[in-house]
Design an enzyme around this catalytic site. Structure first.
Site, PDB file in Angstrom:
ATOM      1  N   ASP A 165      11.304  -1.888   3.720  1.00 24.40           N
ATOM      2  CA  ASP A 165      11.769  -1.150   4.844  1.00 24.40           C
ATOM      3  C   ASP A 165      10.696  -1.102   5.859  1.00 24.40           C
ATOM      4  O   ASP A 165      10.829  -0.690   6.870  1.00 24.40           O
ATOM      5  CB  ASP A 165      11.742   0.121   4.301  1.00 24.40           C
ATOM      6  CG  ASP A 165      10.745   0.886   3.718  1.00 24.40           C
ATOM      7  OD1 ASP A 165       9.675   0.364   3.914  1.00 24.40           O
ATOM      8  OD2 ASP A 165      10.796   2.113   3.139  1.00 24.40           O
ATOM      9  N   LYS A 170      -0.367  -0.414  10.158  1.00 26.54           N
ATOM     10  CA  LYS A 170       0.563  -0.714   8.695  1.00 26.54           C
ATOM     11  C   LYS A 170       1.432   0.334   8.378  1.00 26.54           C
ATOM     12  O   LYS A 170       1.057   1.643   8.501  1.00 26.54           O
ATOM     13  CB  LYS A 170      -0.731  -0.871   7.796  1.00 26.54           C
ATOM     14  CG  LYS A 170      -0.135  -1.132   6.192  1.00 26.54           C
ATOM     15  CD  LYS A 170      -1.458  -1.457   5.530  1.00 26.54           C
ATOM     16  CE  LYS A 170      -1.067  -1.686   3.944  1.00 26.54           C
ATOM     17  NZ  LYS A 170      -2.297  -1.877   3.091  1.00 26.54           N
ATOM     18  N   GLY A 188       3.823 -12.875   4.553  1.00 24.80           N
ATOM     19  CA  GLY A 188       3.731 -12.607   5.909  1.00 24.80           C
ATOM     20  C   GLY A 188       3.664 -10.919   6.259  1.00 24.80           C
ATOM     21  O   GLY A 188       3.884 -10.190   5.082  1.00 24.80           O
ATOM     22  N   ARG A 219      -5.675   0.108  10.891  1.00 26.76           N
ATOM     23  CA  ARG A 219      -6.531  -0.476  10.067  1.00 26.76           C
ATOM     24  C   ARG A 219      -7.545  -1.728  11.130  1.00 26.76           C
ATOM     25  O   ARG A 219      -6.883  -2.182  11.834  1.00 26.76           O
ATOM     26  CB  ARG A 219      -6.377  -0.827   8.848  1.00 26.76           C
ATOM     27  CG  ARG A 219      -6.236  -2.367   8.585  1.00 26.76           C
ATOM     28  CD  ARG A 219      -5.795  -2.630   7.221  1.00 26.76           C
ATOM     29  NE  ARG A 219      -5.103  -3.929   7.152  1.00 26.76           N
ATOM     30  CZ  ARG A 219      -4.429  -4.338   5.874  1.00 26.76           C
ATOM     31  NH1 ARG A 219      -4.803  -3.716   4.930  1.00 26.76           N
ATOM     32  NH2 ARG A 219      -3.858  -5.482   5.765  1.00 26.76           N
ATOM     33  N   ASP A 237      -2.959 -13.992  -1.039  1.00 26.17           N
ATOM     34  CA  ASP A 237      -2.847 -13.276   0.293  1.00 26.17           C
ATOM     35  C   ASP A 237      -3.691 -12.144   0.301  1.00 26.17           C
ATOM     36  O   ASP A 237      -3.860 -11.581   1.456  1.00 26.17           O
ATOM     37  CB  ASP A 237      -1.323 -12.998   0.242  1.00 26.17           C
ATOM     38  CG  ASP A 237      -0.985 -12.269  -0.926  1.00 26.17           C
ATOM     39  OD1 ASP A 237      -0.877 -12.588  -2.156  1.00 26.17           O
ATOM     40  OD2 ASP A 237      -0.525 -10.672  -0.505  1.00 26.17           O
ATOM     41  N   ASN A 238      -4.315 -11.562  -0.798  1.00 24.68           N
ATOM     42  CA  ASN A 238      -5.204 -10.465  -0.560  1.00 24.68           C
ATOM     43  C   ASN A 238      -6.707 -10.890  -0.313  1.00 24.68           C
ATOM     44  O   ASN A 238      -7.626  -9.965  -0.660  1.00 24.68           O
ATOM     45  CB  ASN A 238      -4.835  -9.481  -1.769  1.00 24.68           C
ATOM     46  CG  ASN A 238      -3.471  -8.845  -1.427  1.00 24.68           C
ATOM     47  OD1 ASN A 238      -2.873  -9.088  -0.365  1.00 24.68           O
ATOM     48  ND2 ASN A 238      -2.868  -8.298  -2.510  1.00 24.68           N
TER      49      ASN A 238
END
Ligand code: AMP
Ligand code: MG
Length: 487
Positions: free
Chosen positions: A127, A115, A92, A178, A254-255
């Site tokens: 973090d 991002k 996620g 982005r 996931d990429n």
């Protein structure tokens, strides 16, 4: 509404937020202390219909730091899962927020994502923040990929936060804005399959088809057509990466974008000396994501995508498996054909025959043995140059060049061949040592080298001095060079 007011406002929609609630968590970005714009992509802003922001510095710094929410935004973090180095896990957006989808003046839809904008329900132990160094790196390389003509997410701005981020030591924090055709990943489908209901999977499939592949919406088996369409996009993408020597570095599922864009610039880098085993990522110890392995990984990822789609491909599980398997098994042949077609183009071969494949293989083998620079060799051939280096002193290579010229660069073919080569062989790529040098200066406050390099990279096929094209890579640099994920 008169049309001229349109360009003075955001045109945000939030179609993703209309998916079932399992797919996201509504989440505001966390404000930052002292935001300052480090770079802003005016051309991209204009293209997106956000040109008015060029004259609204105060507002821009707010929007692109997460301190101010644009009208019409419905900020959210997307849920997804993924296979990381082969292992399935829940992920996620742990440090990203989708503000919404900007509709550009031509009606095209682009995700606008921050991002490094703070923690979300998917942050795990992270973090939620990002360093200025790595956000500028993504800006530089993603924009370079765009100018190389390769589908990619793009970078609209980088804002420093005035806050420190701890990554072993303290670093300047930053937020990258982005844009993307969307952020739907193979991992989004894995999430739906593993953590959602069948209705959720169906809803995601329908949404994705409508958004990215509307031409297949009425097909007899639209989910199966989706698998094929995504496979074709991925083949084209990886072939394009191979064309310019790009190593993604972390091709976890996931990429991998369903829209077929290069996404998630973490440990990516460009290959200098030709070697299919080239890896720069500090954590890729077994070379899973090495330059020459990228097509195999793409196929592996697509098999995972197929697995996630099975229930919507057919209610009959065996039938679904058979249909999906047939598609995935077609990958190697399709990839190889497209890869050779691209390599023929790099060599200006206008009317390739099957035997020309040996010519391509022969060149690559000579390049590998002689550790020749991948980019420079094609430029040398194109410009009939003999830069210094072991390859160019080799008898075998000279014989190869003669054969190539005699077979493919005859009088009437020469000009169109060279024109073709010029469109496929970049003169400048983001060389690792250049990238590191300009980023080191940028985080120290000197952005001039960064801007100069960005300027060069924005015309990769234009005219550049020989000095730049055939520059020696600093001795031993690549052997020492390491790249990192998620910094
Ligand atoms: P990536 O390596 O960028 O593909 O990220 C893998 C996963 O780690 C994603 O779920 C990211 O959102 C998450 N992640 C990476 N860095 C951070 C961070 N600093 N804080 C929270 N989550 C992160
Ligand atoms: Mg990622």
């Amino acid at each position: 509404m008169p049309t001229n007011t349109r360009t003075h406002n955001w045109q945000l929609e939030n179609s993703y937020a209309k998916l079932p609630a399992v797919f996201f968590s509504l989440q505001q970005p966390f404000p930052v202390k002292k935001p300052e714009i480090v770079c802003f992509n005016k051309r991209l802003a204009n293209d997106l219909g956000l040109g008015f922001l060029n004259h609204e510095k105060e507002n821009s710094v707010g929007y692109f730091s997460g301190n101010k929410i644009p009208d019409g935004a419905e900020p959210l973090a997307q849920a997804y899962a993924g296979h990381q180095f082969g292992h399935f896990t829940m992920l996620g957006d742990g440090r990203a927020i989708l503000l919404g989808e900007q509709i550009d003046p031509t009606g095209k839809r682009f995700d606008i994502q921050l991002k490094g904008s703070g923690q979300t329900p998917y942050s795990r132990r992270g973090d939620g923040r990002a360093t200025l160094y790595s956000m500028l790196r993504e800006y530089l390389i993603s924009e370079s990929m765009h100018h190389l003509g390769i589908p990619t997410t793009r970078s609209l701005s980088v804002v420093s936060t005035g806050e420190q981020v701890f990554r072993g030591e303290m670093h300047t924090g930053a937020v990258l804005t982005r844009t993307a055709d969307s952020h739907i990943r193979v991992g989004t489908f894995e999430y739906a399959r593993n953590f959602g209901s069948e209705e959720d999977l169906q809803a995601l499939t329908t949404y994705t088809i409508q958004r990215h592949y509307p031409e297949i919406a009425d097909a007899d088996n639209a989910p199966l057509e989706l698998l094929k369409a995504v496979m074709h996009k991925q083949i084209d993408l990886v072939v394009n990466w191979m064309r310019v020597g790009f190593i993604h570095g972390v091709m976890n599922t996931d990429n991998m974008s369903i829209a077929g864009e290069t996404i998630d610039y973490g440990p990516c880098a460009f290959m200098n000396s030709y070697n299919p085993k080239t890896v720069f990522s500090s954590i890729d110890t077994h070379g899973r994501y090495a330059f020459g392995n990228q097509s195999h990984v793409a196929q592996w990822n697509l098999a995972i995508f197929a697995g996630a789609l099975l229930p919507v491909i057919s209610k009959n599980q065996q039938k679904a498996v058979d249909l999906a398997r047939e598609v995935i098994e077609g990958f190697p042949h399709k990839f190889t054909e497209k890869w050779y077609a691209m390599m023929f183009g790099k060599l200006g071969i206008l009317h390739p025959e099957d035997k020309d494949k040996d010519l391509v293989d022969g060149l690559l083998s000579l390049m590998e043995t002689n550790k020749a620079d991948y980019t420079q060799v094609f430029l040398a051939l194109q410009h009939d140059k003999e830069p210094d280096g072991p390859l160019f002193r080799q008898e075998e290579f000279r014989a190869w060049v003669e054969k190539w010229k005699n077979t493919h660069l005859g009088d009437e073919r020469k000009t169109p061949s060279l024109t073709l080569m010029n469109t496929l062989n970049p003169k400048v790529i983001p060389r690792n040592h250049w990238v590191e040098n300009v980023l080191e200066a940028a985080v120290e406050g000197n952005l001039t080298p960064f801007s100069q390099l960005m300027g060069m990279l924005s015309k990769p096929y234009g005219t550049h001095t020989d000095e730049l094209q055939f520059q020696q890579i600093p001795e031993g640099f690549d052997a020492r060079y390491q790249t990192f994920c998620g910094t």
